[in-house]
Design a protein around this motif. Structure first.
Motif, PDB file in Angstrom:
ATOM      1  N   VAL A 114     -32.478  36.300 -30.531  1.00  0.00           N
ATOM      2  CA  VAL A 114     -33.199  35.422 -29.599  1.00  0.00           C
ATOM      3  C   VAL A 114     -32.335  35.115 -28.378  1.00  0.00           C
ATOM      4  N   GLY A 143     -30.379  36.331 -36.543  1.00  0.00           N
ATOM      5  CA  GLY A 143     -31.611  35.824 -35.943  1.00  0.00           C
ATOM      6  C   GLY A 143     -31.350  35.098 -34.637  1.00  0.00           C
ATOM      7  N   ALA A 155     -34.167  32.146 -35.897  1.00  0.00           N
ATOM      8  CA  ALA A 155     -34.556  32.647 -34.579  1.00  0.00           C
ATOM      9  C   ALA A 155     -35.569  31.713 -33.923  1.00  0.00           C
TER      10      ALA A 155
END
Length: 272
Positions: free
Chosen positions: A248, A244, A172
């Protein structure tokens, strides 16, 4: 007949737009060209990064050296191929950039395929290099030392839960820097170095937990040439990085400047 040349030009442009004439006139590299760039870039990433990891015991190479190798490989690939394909080099990055509204959905699967192929080419080459050494009896065993794992196969014995969390959070952060560094308002010349140094730091951080995957293509490249346990655990190192990256990407899409998203959406409508 139109009264002025300007009116004629405007009418002609309107007809072209209605007929999608310009949809077959790409303004940049073809999809095949971009896929080949992803193959080459991912090959470089795995060759330098995993190659350094495989030889950690030689020449006092440590985790910092491995991190630097991965980071430098990203810089090399981004400088060489960034203008062609964007140098994603990572299925999680491709998915994150797509969900952020910065990449057309139709190209996601071809990019991921190209990245996996590039990683496998490099993984196979490294396996041949290791196997050719006169003192190596079991190349798979040595390769397993660079594979991504949890539990008994984590360098420090961390379990599945911690491994998933570390891979998701680290990926992320990587995708966040990729999106920020390649933003329209960012300095494009800085992007390869920002992304490369970020990856270097994240690899050094994650090695004690999982051996630092952060990239499903890299994880696959080593798992296929390692002992069988690596393949049984490979699913985790596809799921965690993608989750992840997806989080984002979606957050970026929700809060990023509208202009960056509208560009991709407009291109997809015109070229459909």
């Amino acid at each position: 007949m139109s009264e002025t040349p300007a009116a004629d030009a405007a009418e002609e442009f309107t007809e072209e737009l209605d007929n999608d004439i310009w949809a077959d006139e790409p303004s940049g590299p073809s999809l095949i060209g971009r896929m080949l760039a992803e193959v080459a870039g991912t090959f470089i990433l795995v060759l330098l990064g995993v190659g350094t990891a495989l030889l950690m015991a030689t020449g006092d190479n440590g985790t910092q050296t491995v991190g630097l190798a991965f980071g430098t490989a990203v810089i090399i690939s981004a400088v060489a191929f960034g203008a062609i394909s964007g140098a994603h080099l990572n299925p999680a990055v491709t998915i994150g950039v797509w969900l952020a509204g910065r990449f057309p959905g139709r190209d996601v699967v071809p990019y991921i395929l190209a990245q996996v192929i590039g990683g496998l080419f490099a993984g196979g080459a490294l396996f041949l290099f290791i196997s050719s050494h006169p003192t190596v009896d079991n190349a798979k065993e040595i390769y397993s030392g660079a594979s991504i794992g949890f539990g008994d196969h984590s360098p420090s014995g961390f379990g599945l839960g911690v491994g998933l969390a570390v891979e998701a959070v680290a990926t992320a952060l990587l995708v966040l820097v990729v999106l920020a560094a390649t933003s329209r308002i960012a300095n494009a010349a800085v992007a390869p170095f920002a992304i490369g140094l970020t990856l270097a730091a994240l690899v050094v951080f994650a090695i004690p937990f999982t051996n630092a995957g952060l990239n499903p293509a890299r994880a696959t490249a080593t798992a296929l040439f390692s002992d069988s346990w690596a393949l049984t655990q490979l699913w985790a190192f596809w799921v965690a990085p993608i989750v992840g990256a997806a989080i984002v990407g979606l957050l970026y899409r929700a809060f990023a400047p509208v202009e960056e998203i509208e560009i991709i959406e407009t291109i997809e409508v015109v070229e459909a």
